[in-house]
Motif scaffolding. Structure first.
Motif, PDB file in Angstrom:
ATOM      1  N   ASN A 103      17.531  44.292  12.491  1.00 52.75           N
ATOM      2  CA  ASN A 103      17.701  45.727  12.444  1.00 52.75           C
ATOM      3  C   ASN A 103      18.839  46.034  11.468  1.00 52.75           C
ATOM      4  OD1 ASN A 103      17.363  48.568  13.645  1.00 52.75           O
ATOM      5  ND2 ASN A 103      19.558  48.207  13.769  1.00 52.75           N
ATOM      6  N   GLU A 104      18.506  46.671  10.340  1.00 49.35           N
ATOM      7  CA  GLU A 104      19.497  47.265   9.448  1.00 49.35           C
ATOM      8  C   GLU A 104      20.567  46.290   8.924  1.00 49.35           C
ATOM      9  OE1 GLU A 104      21.047  50.729  11.435  1.00 49.35           O
ATOM     10  OE2 GLU A 104      19.190  51.789  11.128  1.00 49.35           O
ATOM     11  N   PRO A 105      20.180  45.314   8.134  1.00 50.16           N
ATOM     12  CA  PRO A 105      21.181  44.411   7.540  1.00 50.16           C
ATOM     13  C   PRO A 105      22.266  45.168   6.766  1.00 50.16           C
ATOM     14  CG  PRO A 105      19.045  44.156   6.452  1.00 50.16           C
ATOM     15  CD  PRO A 105      18.800  44.975   7.676  1.00 50.16           C
ATOM     16  N   TRP A 106      21.952  46.358   6.282  1.00 48.51           N
ATOM     17  CA  TRP A 106      22.979  47.164   5.603  1.00 48.51           C
ATOM     18  C   TRP A 106      24.142  47.439   6.551  1.00 48.51           C
ATOM     19  CZ3 TRP A 106      25.344  51.879   6.464  1.00 48.51           C
ATOM     20  CH2 TRP A 106      26.128  52.366   5.400  1.00 48.51           C
ATOM     21  N   CYS A 107      23.853  47.804   7.767  1.00 54.03           N
ATOM     22  CA  CYS A 107      24.927  48.083   8.728  1.00 54.03           C
ATOM     23  C   CYS A 107      25.704  46.810   9.044  1.00 54.03           C
ATOM     24  CB  CYS A 107      24.352  48.673  10.009  1.00 54.03           C
ATOM     25  SG  CYS A 107      23.738  50.337   9.808  1.00 54.03           S
ATOM     26  N   SER A 108      24.966  45.716   9.318  1.00 51.43           N
ATOM     27  CA  SER A 108      25.652  44.462   9.660  1.00 51.43           C
ATOM     28  C   SER A 108      26.609  44.053   8.540  1.00 51.43           C
ATOM     29  CB  SER A 108      24.626  43.350   9.891  1.00 51.43           C
ATOM     30  OG  SER A 108      23.762  43.694  10.956  1.00 51.43           O
TER      31      SER A 108
ATOM     32  N   LEU B   7      19.658  38.344   4.827  1.00 45.21           N
ATOM     33  CA  LEU B   7      18.308  38.315   4.258  1.00 45.21           C
ATOM     34  C   LEU B   7      17.739  36.899   4.284  1.00 45.21           C
ATOM     35  CD1 LEU B   7      18.665  40.761   1.224  1.00 45.21           C
ATOM     36  CD2 LEU B   7      17.406  41.133   3.364  1.00 45.21           C
ATOM     37  N   LEU B   8      18.599  35.918   4.031  1.00 41.63           N
ATOM     38  CA  LEU B   8      18.137  34.519   4.097  1.00 41.63           C
ATOM     39  C   LEU B   8      17.694  34.202   5.525  1.00 41.63           C
ATOM     40  CD1 LEU B   8      17.752  31.810   2.634  1.00 41.63           C
ATOM     41  CD2 LEU B   8      20.122  31.243   3.271  1.00 41.63           C
ATOM     42  N   GLY B   9      18.459  34.677   6.495  1.00 42.85           N
ATOM     43  CA  GLY B   9      18.086  34.496   7.909  1.00 42.85           C
ATOM     44  C   GLY B   9      16.734  35.137   8.186  1.00 42.85           C
ATOM     45  N   HIS B  10      16.528  36.340   7.635  1.00 36.48           N
ATOM     46  CA  HIS B  10      15.227  37.003   7.760  1.00 36.48           C
ATOM     47  C   HIS B  10      14.117  36.107   7.220  1.00 36.48           C
ATOM     48  CE1 HIS B  10      11.869  39.708   6.964  1.00 36.48           C
ATOM     49  NE2 HIS B  10      11.948  39.364   5.694  1.00 36.48           N
TER      50      HIS B  10
ATOM     51  N   GLN C 189      22.388  51.214  -1.022  1.00 29.90           N
ATOM     52  CA  GLN C 189      21.837  51.500   0.317  1.00 29.90           C
ATOM     53  C   GLN C 189      20.419  50.965   0.475  1.00 29.90           C
ATOM     54  OE1 GLN C 189      22.924  54.233   3.002  1.00 29.90           O
ATOM     55  NE2 GLN C 189      21.546  52.807   4.029  1.00 29.90           N
ATOM     56  N   ASN C 190      19.589  51.216  -0.488  1.00 31.03           N
ATOM     57  CA  ASN C 190      18.148  50.971  -0.354  1.00 31.03           C
ATOM     58  C   ASN C 190      17.659  49.756  -1.144  1.00 31.03           C
ATOM     59  OD1 ASN C 190      17.981  53.435   1.171  1.00 31.03           O
ATOM     60  ND2 ASN C 190      17.914  54.599  -0.750  1.00 31.03           N
ATOM     61  N   ARG C 191      17.858  49.761  -2.447  1.00 26.74           N
ATOM     62  CA  ARG C 191      17.238  48.731  -3.294  1.00 26.74           C
ATOM     63  C   ARG C 191      17.835  47.335  -3.092  1.00 26.74           C
ATOM     64  NH1 ARG C 191      18.396  49.663  -8.243  1.00 26.74           N
ATOM     65  NH2 ARG C 191      19.631  51.605  -8.087  1.00 26.74           N
ATOM     66  N   ILE C 192      19.096  47.296  -2.599  1.00 25.20           N
ATOM     67  CA  ILE C 192      19.733  45.986  -2.405  1.00 25.20           C
ATOM     68  C   ILE C 192      19.008  45.170  -1.341  1.00 25.20           C
ATOM     69  CG2 ILE C 192      21.379  46.894  -0.721  1.00 25.20           C
ATOM     70  CD1 ILE C 192      23.451  44.915  -1.845  1.00 25.20           C
ATOM     71  N   PHE C 193      18.224  45.865  -0.491  1.00 26.89           N
ATOM     72  CA  PHE C 193      17.429  45.152   0.529  1.00 26.89           C
ATOM     73  C   PHE C 193      15.931  45.200   0.218  1.00 26.89           C
ATOM     74  CE2 PHE C 193      20.877  43.930   3.077  1.00 26.89           C
ATOM     75  CZ  PHE C 193      21.810  44.955   3.073  1.00 26.89           C
ATOM     76  N   LEU C 194      15.470  46.363  -0.253  1.00 31.89           N
ATOM     77  CA  LEU C 194      14.030  46.485  -0.535  1.00 31.89           C
ATOM     78  C   LEU C 194      13.598  45.515  -1.632  1.00 31.89           C
ATOM     79  CD1 LEU C 194      13.794  50.392  -0.476  1.00 31.89           C
ATOM     80  CD2 LEU C 194      12.595  48.832   1.093  1.00 31.89           C
TER      81      LEU C 194
END
Ligand SMILES: OC[C@@H]1[C@@H](O)[C@H](O)[C@@H](O)c2[nH]c(CCc3ccccc3)c[n+]21
Length: 457
Positions: free
Chosen positions: A176-181, A209-212, A251-256
């Motif tokens: 849930n929300e790696p940005w927050c973590s 993200l690697l964990g994901h 916020q967005n592209r760093i994960f998407l």
């Protein structure tokens, strides 16, 4: 007086959602379970953080919360009364592995076994979040998400959970929300573990993200068919394209981009270059991170409004955002001070379907905090009801525009521990009296029940 013509609006349903649209509600372990030391649960970083003076409003902790650990049968009954199709909940990693590694704690596994059976008995589909911020403290003691090994521990934990629940749980979201973590936890420090080291927050984001990716591999190998990740995403509103792009990247592209395109956005890599050399990215990591997923969970609350302002210092939750100001939006606000701008949800969903096509979407969180008052056993939460109505209309507009949106899970089923705000902010459609643990469905819950029944507004 002419006879009042009665309209049975219930059947004329102006806005219908697609057949099979999934209606539900969402919660998270540390926010509702309580029983913080029961049956072998070990401490998480939120147990530590909430006990650190000044970090959480009035020193509130998740020790008791909604006592869901003991009251889950009643809560599942409430879900049934509301006619929910699905229930999104998270698993407390430190309940399963008190030290974040090694053999599973059978009593921790037993709780989720009972919960899933209770849901099945009520015809409610479980949607599991494996990680909703409650990292075992022992892993944080070894660096937490700044330590690459945590990603490996997470995949082992995912495999344990699938082996126990995979026969009954079909839909799994890893994080849930790696940005927050990463950026609330390691850069700004307003969330656990409360570190203010922007230079390590990008490594934390990468290891999350690697964990994901490693967890997706483990789940897929074990036979899981519906796997996703939940991201908190926000469209960025601005009169300045450069400022908007900076925040959209952070916020967005760093994960998407890593998850759905297998690469980090070049502009983010460059801007973060002042904090890190990105040497934590090893060969093969991005192939693992961009393992195909079946579903993207979208948590939407509001857009971000930004503008360019020379000399503006970086916003601590966006390391590298020097020169960007956050003026706030000219819109009604919720009790969190967040703007009510439903159009942002339509914009976001349409953007995702254009920029990242091919991945079905599900709204895994949307909701609002308002100050509720219980009167005669009822809560007339018109602000929340109006917020939800507006955002469902916005979601429907996205579907009309061709977005493959599979469902909507309201945040939250119950009032609960709202992180640094403690219990003073209420997001539930069901009111919780923390002195008595009495649950009271609010007007928004009764309204939502009709939306689910009608599959529309
Ligand atoms: O703040 C309401 C909810 C939390 O209770 C959920 O646990 C969490 O998944 C969640 N994410 C967001 C949007 C990102 C955010 C979280 C916390 C504080 C500020 C922004 C809002 N919420």
């Amino acid at each position: 007086m002419s006879a009042q013509k009665s309209y049975n609006l219930q059947d004329s349903g102006v806005l219908r959602f697609p057949e099979g649209f999934v209606w539900g509600a969402a919660t998270a372990a540390y926010q509702i379970e309580g029983a913080a030391r029961d049956d072998g649960r070990g401490p998480s970083i939120w147990d530590t953080f909430s006990r650190t003076p000044g970090k959480v409003h009035a020193g509130h902790t998740g020790d008791v919360a909604c006592d869901h650990y003991h009251r889950y049968p009643e809560d599942v009954r409430i879900m049934g009364d509301l006619g929910l199709h699905a229930y999104r909940f998270s698993i407390s990693w430190p309940r399963i592995q008190p030290d974040g590694a090694g053999p599973a704690n059978p009593r921790g596994l037993d709780f989720y076994d009972r919960l899933v059976d209770e849901l099945q008995g009520g015809g409610i589909t479980p949607i599991v979040t494996l990680y909703h911020w409650d990292l075992p403290q022992t892993l944080e003691d070894r660096g937490g998400w700044t330590n690459r090994e945590t990603a490996e521990r997470f995949a082992e934990y995912a495999a344990i959970m699938y082996s126990r629940l995979g026969d009954r749980v079909e839909t799994w979201t890893t994080l849930n929300e790696p940005w927050c973590s990463a950026f609330l936890g390691y850069a700004s420090g307003i969330h656990a573990p409360g570190r203010t080291e922007p230079e390590v927050s990008f490594a934390a984001a990468h290891h999350l993200l690697l964990g994901h990716g490693l967890a997706v591999q483990a789940l897929r190998a074990a036979g899981a068919s519906q796997i996703g990740i939940t991201l908190n995403l926000a469209p960025v509103l601005s009169d300045d394209a450069e400022a908007a792009s900076i925040v959209d990247g952070l916020q967005n592209r760093i994960f998407l981009d890593p998850v759905l395109r297998g690469e980090y956005p070049a502009d983010v890599v460059e801007r973060a270059g002042r904090f890190t050399d990105w040497s934590f990215v090893k060969d093969g990591d991005l192939e693992i991170i961009s393992q195909p997923i079946d579903l993207l969970g979208v948590n939407y609350y509001n857009p971000q409004t930004v503008t360019g302002r020379a000399g503006e210092p970086a916003n601590p939750v966006y390391p590298g955002s020097e020169g960007v100001a956050f003026p706030g939006a000219d819109a009604p606000k919720t009790a969190m001070g967040w703007p009510v701008q439903p159009f942002g949800l339509t914009d976001l969903l349409v953007r995702l379907s254009h920029d990242y096509p091919g991945t079905p979407l599900i709204i895994t969180e949307n909701g609002a905090a308002f100050d509720d008052v219980v009167e005669d056993g009822q809560v007339h939460d018109v602000g929340r009801l109006s917020y939800l109505d507006g955002h469902l209309r916005a979601a429907h507009a996205a579907i009309e525009a061709g977005v493959d949106l599979r469902g909507y899970l309201v945040w939250s089923l119950l009032d609960n521990f709202e992180w640094a705000e403690g219990y003073r902010k209420r997001f539930g459609v069901v009111h919780v009296d923390y002195n008595t643990q009495r649950r009271t469905p609010k007007d928004s819950a009764l309204w939502y029940r009709e939306v689910v029944r009608r599959n529309g507004l």
